[in-house]
Write a protein that holds these residues in place. Sequence first.
Motif, short mmCIF file in Angstrom:
data_model
loop_
_atom_site.label_atom_id
_atom_site.label_comp_id
_atom_site.label_asym_id
_atom_site.label_seq_id
_atom_site.Cartn_x
_atom_site.Cartn_y
_atom_site.Cartn_z
N GLU A 109 0.89 -1.26 -0.07
CA GLU A 109 -0.06 -0.02 -0.06
C GLU A 109 1.02 1.40 -0.25
O GLU A 109 0.66 2.30 -0.61
N SER A 110 1.95 1.12 0.80
CA SER A 110 2.70 2.45 0.89
C SER A 110 3.62 2.58 -0.40
O SER A 110 3.77 3.63 -0.84
N SER A 111 3.91 1.44 -1.25
CA SER A 111 4.81 1.71 -2.26
C SER A 111 3.49 2.06 -3.56
O SER A 111 3.99 2.88 -4.36
N ALA A 112 2.52 1.59 -3.42
CA ALA A 112 1.32 2.03 -4.32
C ALA A 112 1.20 3.69 -4.33
O ALA A 112 1.03 4.38 -5.19
N ALA A 113 1.13 4.02 -2.95
CA ALA A 113 0.92 5.89 -2.79
C ALA A 113 1.84 6.14 -3.08
O ALA A 113 1.91 7.42 -3.74
N ALA A 114 3.08 5.92 -2.94
CA ALA A 114 4.42 6.53 -3.24
C ALA A 114 4.58 6.57 -4.82
O ALA A 114 4.82 7.97 -5.48
N ARG A 115 4.04 5.61 -5.43
CA ARG A 115 4.02 5.62 -6.90
C ARG A 115 3.10 6.36 -7.57
O ARG A 115 3.15 7.27 -8.55
N ALA A 116 1.98 6.60 -7.07
CA ALA A 116 0.88 7.49 -7.44
C ALA A 116 1.20 9.07 -7.25
O ALA A 116 0.98 9.90 -8.18
N GLU A 117 2.01 9.23 -6.32
CA GLU A 117 2.50 10.50 -5.78
C GLU A 117 3.48 10.92 -6.84
O GLU A 117 3.51 11.99 -7.41
N ARG A 118 4.29 9.91 -7.09
CA ARG A 118 5.43 10.21 -8.22
C ARG A 118 4.61 10.43 -9.74
O ARG A 118 5.11 11.48 -10.46
N GLU A 119 3.54 9.87 -9.99
CA GLU A 119 2.79 10.04 -11.44
C GLU A 119 2.16 11.09 -11.03
O GLU A 119 2.24 11.90 -12.27
N ASP A 120 1.63 11.82 -10.08
CA ASP A 120 0.93 12.96 -9.99
C ASP A 120 1.88 14.09 -10.26
O ASP A 120 1.63 15.10 -11.07
N ASP A 121 3.14 14.04 -9.58
CA ASP A 121 4.09 15.15 -9.72
C ASP A 121 4.39 15.19 -11.06
O ASP A 121 4.80 16.29 -11.84
N PHE A 122 4.54 13.94 -11.78
CA PHE A 122 5.00 13.92 -13.27
C PHE A 122 3.92 14.27 -14.30
O PHE A 122 4.46 15.40 -15.04
N SER A 123 2.80 14.30 -13.56
CA SER A 123 1.68 14.76 -14.98
C SER A 123 1.46 16.19 -14.57
O SER A 123 0.99 16.86 -15.56
N ARG A 124 1.90 16.93 -13.47
CA ARG A 124 1.85 18.30 -13.27
C ARG A 124 3.21 19.04 -13.71
O ARG A 124 3.32 20.10 -13.62
N GLY A 125 4.24 18.20 -14.09
CA GLY A 125 5.37 18.80 -14.84
C GLY A 125 6.39 19.09 -13.49
O GLY A 125 7.35 19.82 -13.58
N GLU A 126 6.12 18.46 -12.39
CA GLU A 126 6.92 18.84 -11.21
C GLU A 126 8.09 17.96 -10.81
O GLU A 126 8.74 17.84 -10.09
N TRP A 127 8.19 16.75 -11.72
CA TRP A 127 9.24 15.71 -11.57
C TRP A 127 10.30 15.83 -12.32
O TRP A 127 10.05 16.15 -13.45
N HIS A 128 11.37 15.77 -11.89
CA HIS A 128 12.54 15.97 -12.46
C HIS A 128 13.58 14.85 -12.32
O HIS A 128 14.32 14.93 -11.14
N GLY A 129 13.45 13.78 -12.81
CA GLY A 129 14.14 12.41 -12.57
C GLY A 129 15.42 12.65 -11.94
O GLY A 129 15.88 11.64 -11.10
N ASN A 130 16.27 13.73 -12.17
CA ASN A 130 17.38 13.76 -11.50
C ASN A 130 17.60 14.43 -10.11
O ASN A 130 18.59 14.52 -9.80
N GLY A 131 16.48 14.82 -9.71
CA GLY A 131 16.55 15.43 -8.50
C GLY A 131 16.90 17.00 -8.57
O GLY A 131 16.65 17.62 -7.50
N SER A 132 17.15 17.46 -9.69
CA SER A 132 17.42 18.83 -10.05
C SER A 132 16.15 19.91 -10.06
O SER A 132 14.98 19.00 -10.40
N SER A 133 16.04 20.80 -9.85
CA SER A 133 14.93 21.90 -9.87
C SER A 133 14.70 22.67 -11.12
O SER A 133 13.93 23.41 -11.23
N GLY A 134 15.44 22.13 -12.30
CA GLY A 134 15.39 23.19 -13.39
C GLY A 134 15.92 22.41 -14.45
O GLY A 134 15.90 21.73 -15.22
#
Length: 134
Positions: A109-134
Amino acid sequence: VHTHELWGSTGALPAAEALSTYISNILDRPSALKFRRVKSTAAAFERLIARCPAALAVFKRCGFTLVDFPDAQYWVMHTVDESHLRSVLDELQAGIRTAKQLQAAKRAESSAAARAEREDDFSRGEWHGNGSSG
């Protein structure tokens, strides 16, 4: 009915596994004193059983009593009640299986929640795979 109070305790799973090992060893070789006598200051006993009042209560109900010997205090089982020990062991093993299943479900459940959060961040354009902010 032998172990119900154990499962609400902190450290219940490791305590149950330790109790299961003690009981299994006694049932495998009921005449072997080394399995029916536990030094009260043994590190594993103190860490897994003595620090958990509910585990210690189960241990006592299995037939262990505290006895003073010249070198130390020991928990000793003078009489082996095999049917009682088998009943306690069955209960412990069922509880251990259930606790492990619940842990696995919680991890999933915890893994699924973390995965869903990453997918939400990615869909909003907030995810930067390498941890950089720009």
